[in-house]
Design an enzyme around this catalytic site. Structure first.
Site, PDB file in Angstrom:
ATOM      1  N   ASP A  78      -8.647  -6.529  -4.418  1.00 38.68           N
ATOM      2  CA  ASP A  78      -8.278  -5.220  -3.873  1.00 38.68           C
ATOM      3  C   ASP A  78      -8.939  -4.133  -4.714  1.00 38.68           C
ATOM      4  OD1 ASP A  78      -7.097  -2.902  -2.967  1.00 38.68           O
ATOM      5  OD2 ASP A  78      -5.044  -3.660  -3.050  1.00 38.68           O
ATOM      6  N   HIS A  94      -7.780  -5.214  -0.070  1.00 37.89           N
ATOM      7  CA  HIS A  94      -6.515  -4.490   0.059  1.00 37.89           C
ATOM      8  C   HIS A  94      -5.642  -5.085   1.180  1.00 37.89           C
ATOM      9  CE1 HIS A  94      -3.786  -1.214  -0.519  1.00 37.89           C
ATOM     10  NE2 HIS A  94      -3.995  -0.689   0.661  1.00 37.89           N
ATOM     11  N   ASP A  95      -6.289  -5.560   2.232  1.00 38.08           N
ATOM     12  CA  ASP A  95      -5.551  -6.134   3.365  1.00 38.08           C
ATOM     13  C   ASP A  95      -4.828  -7.437   3.019  1.00 38.08           C
ATOM     14  OD1 ASP A  95      -5.777  -4.277   5.320  1.00 38.08           O
ATOM     15  OD2 ASP A  95      -7.396  -5.266   6.429  1.00 38.08           O
ATOM     16  N   SER A 128       0.833  -1.196   0.000  1.00 38.52           N
ATOM     17  CA  SER A 128       0.000   0.000   0.000  1.00 38.52           C
ATOM     18  C   SER A 128       0.877   1.259   0.000  1.00 38.52           C
ATOM     19  CB  SER A 128      -0.927  -0.053   1.218  1.00 38.52           C
ATOM     20  OG  SER A 128      -1.881   0.966   1.176  1.00 38.52           O
ATOM     21  N   ARG A 186     -11.435   5.394  10.898  1.00 39.20           N
ATOM     22  CA  ARG A 186     -10.936   4.023  10.812  1.00 39.20           C
ATOM     23  C   ARG A 186     -12.015   3.070  10.302  1.00 39.20           C
ATOM     24  NH1 ARG A 186      -6.491   1.254   9.736  1.00 39.20           N
ATOM     25  NH2 ARG A 186      -6.396  -0.735  10.815  1.00 39.20           N
TER      26      ARG A 186
END
Lengths: 197, 372
Positions: free
Chosen positions: B316, B349-350, B151, B221
């Protein structure tokens, strides 16, 4: 596929690549051909490969491999970036035949295409005997073959004419890897073409 | 499986002023870092791991005071793991402007003696790379064997090849992008607005008021977290399940996904600094190496001399594979060395943080070819 024949196929392609030239190998597998072109011919090579295991093997071989699906075309690759774009024993597995040939000559100055000749006499014999051919160059049973397109030298050359592709050179091999000069559409098991615009 | 074991952070102080891209100058700064493995005599085996938005220097191992405090990328670092500490010397650093020990908004401003707060400059990816180069000097590392990250960390690896082409041999850009899309920036701005409009933010000087903008940070968050996951993964993990089995027709926590997001938001807000969050997202937004080259990425990357491994993940949607391919195709255009793997993964994405065997095999195979 037998190793000796594969090498003859690669020998021809290697002889066409000059030092410093840029080569794109579509369906590069573990990168064996590119490795050879880089090490023996001083080429600068990139490969495109879809399968995870092959991509991993190519990375192990230190190849500039780009994971991607040829069926999506070569978008992202700029026009006329490569001296040679190679499609080795893969055209028969591609669904969008015309598109990939067009794309190869968009991104490269020359397309190098090899494919098994369905009209090879042993294949004709198999059909005459009532069975689909299984051979050195068509090594799959009909029910598990990755091949989608079954065509002959004459078929391919008719398509080239239709697409206005210029055949710069043609080499034909039998199933022992020997060069065939007479009756290629009958005696040839594998054909290797150099195409241009 | 054992990793690098107990680790402890170190601190380096730099008293030469650092010119920042935004125009201001940081008179002096500290960087907190951890190292794993041993720097070889030739100093040729060092790998810098750059962190993403919420990361820090504690990349691997456990801290002595809290054995549950496992590094954020522990699954990839250690003896026999892809970042093999028997072979490589790994450095993790907390970025400038961070909130885990390096100089940042909560640090004292030498001009006032009070926390910097809102006055801490907005730092960029370029600034981070410049500060990391100071750390490399401090550690005696002239050339990194590799710089890598996921990222925002991948953006730093990319920037290293442009800021210091002769000081990095390999760049591993994972789940990265050559710049953010308008949609990415939009998500970041909603997150920032959540913080900036929290009454406890006090224009960034909340330290002096003895409060923290917890609500804003929590919302930021929660929003971010949604974008790091994939729709499929959320459906599988939470579905539409209710915590109590039946709807209460109110606004308390009902669905499992609500519970999960609130928990993640609370956990994060409890430990993270709001001013750092604002700056990390701004660094993401500003990153655009092609900007000075008429948006021609190939021209921007032409000065890179490192070899690249670019990795993207199928699900992602924050940094899509398409964005990684932009980097790849720019490098192919230039005739530069690059390999690209697109990993099938459900984790959005993680995914770059996950212990996915094929993904780790790709990194492992690539790093095994890195000469020392």
């Amino acid at each position: 596929m037998s190793q000796p024949l594969e090498r003859v196929d690669f020998d021809l392609i290697a002889s066409w690549v000059q030092p410093g030239e840029r080569v794109l190998d579509l369906g590069c597998g573990d990168g064996s051909l590119l490795k050879r072109l880089i090490e023996e011919r001083g080429a600068r090579g990139y490969g495109v490969e879809l399968e995870d295991t092959e991509v991993l093997a190519a990375i192990r071989n230190g190849i500039n491999v780009i994971q991607g699906d040829l069926e999506q075309g070569l978008s992202g690759f700029d026009d006329q970036t490569f001296n040679h774009v190679v499609l080795s024993r893969t055209l028969q597995t591609v669904r969008h035949t015309e598109r990939i040939l067009g794309e190869m000559l968009r991104v490269g100055r020359e397309a190098v295409v090899s494919f098994p000749n369905f009209a090879y006499w042993k294949n004709r014999m198999a059909i005459m005997a009532g069975r689909m051919p299984v051979s050195e160059d068509l090594p799959y049973e009909w029910f598990d073959t990755p091949n989608l397109r079954f065509f002959t030298l004459l078929d391919f050359e008719a398509l080239c004419a239709r697409m206005n592709l210029v055949i710069r050179e043609r080499q034909v091999l039998d199933d022992a890897g020997r060069l065939v000069t007479e009756e290629p559409n009958f005696l040839g098991s594998l054909a290797v073409y150099r195409l241009g615009r | 499986m054992s990793g690098v074991g107990i680790v402890s952070a170190q601190r380096a102080h730099f008293d030469q002023p650092l010119d920042l891209k935004g125009g201001s100058v940081l008179p002096a700064f500290d960087l907190v870092y951890e190292t794993y493995g041993t720097l070889n005599a030739a100093r040729s085996n060092a790998i810098l791991v750059c962190h993403a938005l919420s990361g820090h220097h504690h990349v691997a191992g456990r801290t002595a005071d809290n054995p549950a405090n496992v590094g954020w990328w522990d699954n990839i670092v250690g003896p026999g793991r892809p970042l093999d500490t028997d072979r490589f010397f790994i450095v993790g650093v907390n970025n400038l402007g961070g909130c885990h020990g390096s100089t940042g908004p909560a640090s004292p401003n030498p001009a006032t003696g009070k926390p910097w707060g809102a006055d801490f400059p907005v730092v960029t990816v370029e600034d981070w790379v410049d500060s990391q180069a100071r750390l490399a000097d401090h550690l005696g590392i002239d050339v990194w064997a590799a710089v890598m990250g996921g990222s925002l960390g991948g953006m730093q690896a990319l920037q290293w090849t442009l800021s210091f082409p002769d000081r990095i041999r390999h760049a591993l850009v994972i789940a990265g992008a050559p710049k953010l899309s308008a949609e990415n920036i939009a998500f970041n701005d909603v997150a920032r607005q959540a913080i900036l409009t929290d009454p406890d933010f006090h224009g960034g000087h909340f330290y002096e008021h003895g409060v923290r903008p917890l609500r804003g940070l929590r919302l930021a968050r929660m929003l971010g977290h949604i974008t790091y996951l994939s729709d499929d993964q959320m459906a599988e993990k939470f579905g539409r399940r209710l915590r109590t089995g039946a709807g209460s027709y109110g606004f308390d926590v009902e669905f499992e996904i609500e519970s999960y997001l609130r928990y993640q938001g609370d956990k994060f807000a409890g430990v993270f600094d709001a001013n750092t969050y604002l700056r990390m997202t701004k660094a993401l937004d500003y990153f655009d190496p092609a900007q000075d080259f008429d948006d021609d990425l190939a021209r921007a990357l032409a000065r890179a001399r490192a070899k690249f491994l670019v990795i993207a993940f199928s699900t992602d949607w924050r940094f899509t594979p398409e964005r990684s391919r932009e980097i790849v195709h720019a490098m192919v255009h230039n005739g530069q060395a690059v390999a690209y793997a697109e990993i099938d993964s459900a984790h959005g994405h993680d995914s770059f943080l996950m212990d996915e065997p094929h993904y780790h095999a790709v990194v492992d195979s690539y790093l095994k070819r890195v000469t020392l």
